[in-house]
Scaffold this active site. Structure first.
Site, short mmCIF file in Angstrom:
data_model
loop_
_atom_site.label_atom_id
_atom_site.label_comp_id
_atom_site.label_asym_id
_atom_site.label_seq_id
_atom_site.Cartn_x
_atom_site.Cartn_y
_atom_site.Cartn_z
N GLY A 20 -6.98 0.55 -4.10
CA GLY A 20 -5.68 0.26 -3.58
C GLY A 20 -4.58 0.32 -4.69
N ARG A 21 -3.47 -0.36 -4.50
CA ARG A 21 -2.31 -0.36 -5.41
C ARG A 21 -2.35 -1.60 -6.45
NH1 ARG A 21 3.02 -0.85 -3.05
NH2 ARG A 21 2.25 -1.45 -1.10
N GLU A 54 -3.12 -1.15 -10.44
CA GLU A 54 -2.04 -0.79 -11.23
C GLU A 54 -1.29 -1.74 -11.85
OE1 GLU A 54 1.73 0.30 -8.41
OE2 GLU A 54 0.24 1.90 -8.44
N CYS A 89 -12.03 3.82 -6.26
CA CYS A 89 -10.79 4.45 -6.18
C CYS A 89 -10.11 4.29 -7.26
CB CYS A 89 -10.52 4.01 -4.76
SG CYS A 89 -8.95 4.97 -4.11
N HIS A 90 -8.96 3.39 -7.06
CA HIS A 90 -8.13 3.23 -8.05
C HIS A 90 -8.20 1.98 -8.97
CE1 HIS A 90 -5.30 5.82 -5.77
NE2 HIS A 90 -4.51 5.76 -7.01
N TYR A 124 -10.63 8.20 -7.32
CA TYR A 124 -9.94 8.87 -6.69
C TYR A 124 -9.36 9.86 -7.73
CZ TYR A 124 -6.19 10.33 -3.19
OH TYR A 124 -5.55 11.08 -2.73
#
Length: 192
Positions: free
Chosen positions: A88-89, A92, A118-119, A138
């Site tokens: 997800g975000r 980051e 993923c992230h 990802y």
């Protein structure tokens, strides 16, 4: 034997990538402590639903609220058998937290199982723990893996990759394989 797993999350963690492993691993008798920097037990994080709808990248919609079941400030990494990093975000920005980085480095140095999807791999690249390791994520994370001296493994969105204690996958469609491989690394056997 039950395993205790630390899950690092933040606001706009990918909905499926936090909820599915959280519930599935609990179903198998594991204890999962889901924590977020600067949040306490019973606080919520907002989630995001990412989907693959034919655009050049994934789409994003608001997901559910996910309730944390432990406090980040109380985490002692010695109490955990493994680490889980959903995407997800949130990766980051939670990777900017020094304690998040030190926790990830601790698990890597101890060679404890780490599952990232993923992230979530962005946290591993920020912690500089991918040197000499093979992993997937990802596809947009490939430059980060290469810059962190990891070896990029290109695989389908529904596949996972294992390198020693590290289990990685590109996105939530890989849950069946990613979680099965994580169970293997955790040495959890399911009798049918």
């Amino acid at each position: 034997m039950s395993k205790k797993i630390l899950m690092l999350v933040g606001d706009y963690v990918e909905d499926y990538e936090v909820m599915v492993p959280f519930q599935a691993l609990q179903m198998l008798g594991c204890t999962i402590d889901a924590v977020c920097p600067d949040k306490e037990k019973n606080d919520i994080v907002k989630t995001a639903i990412h989907d693959f709808e034919g655009a050049q990248t994934y789409s994003e919609k608001q997901g559910h609220n996910f309730t944390l079941n432990a406090s980040f400030k109380d985490v002692n990494p010695d109490n955990y058998d493994a680490l889980l990093l959903p995407g997800g975000r949130s990766p980051e920005y939670i990777r900017l937290n020094e304690r998040v980085i030190s926790l990830v480095q601790y698990f890597a140095k101890q060679e404890r199982p780490i599952a990232a999807i993923c992230h979530g791999i962005q946290i591993l690249t920020a912690a500089n723990v991918l040197e000499g390791k093979e992993c997937t994520a990802y596809p947009a994370i490939r430059p980060d893996v290469i810059n962190a001296n990891g070896t990029w493994i290109d695989c389908a969105v529904d596949k996972a990759h294992v390198d020693g204690n590290l289990v990685t996958a590109p996105a939530w469609p890989a849950h069946p394989e990613w979680l099965a491989k994580f169970l293997d690394v955790l040495e959890i056997k399911i009798e049918l």
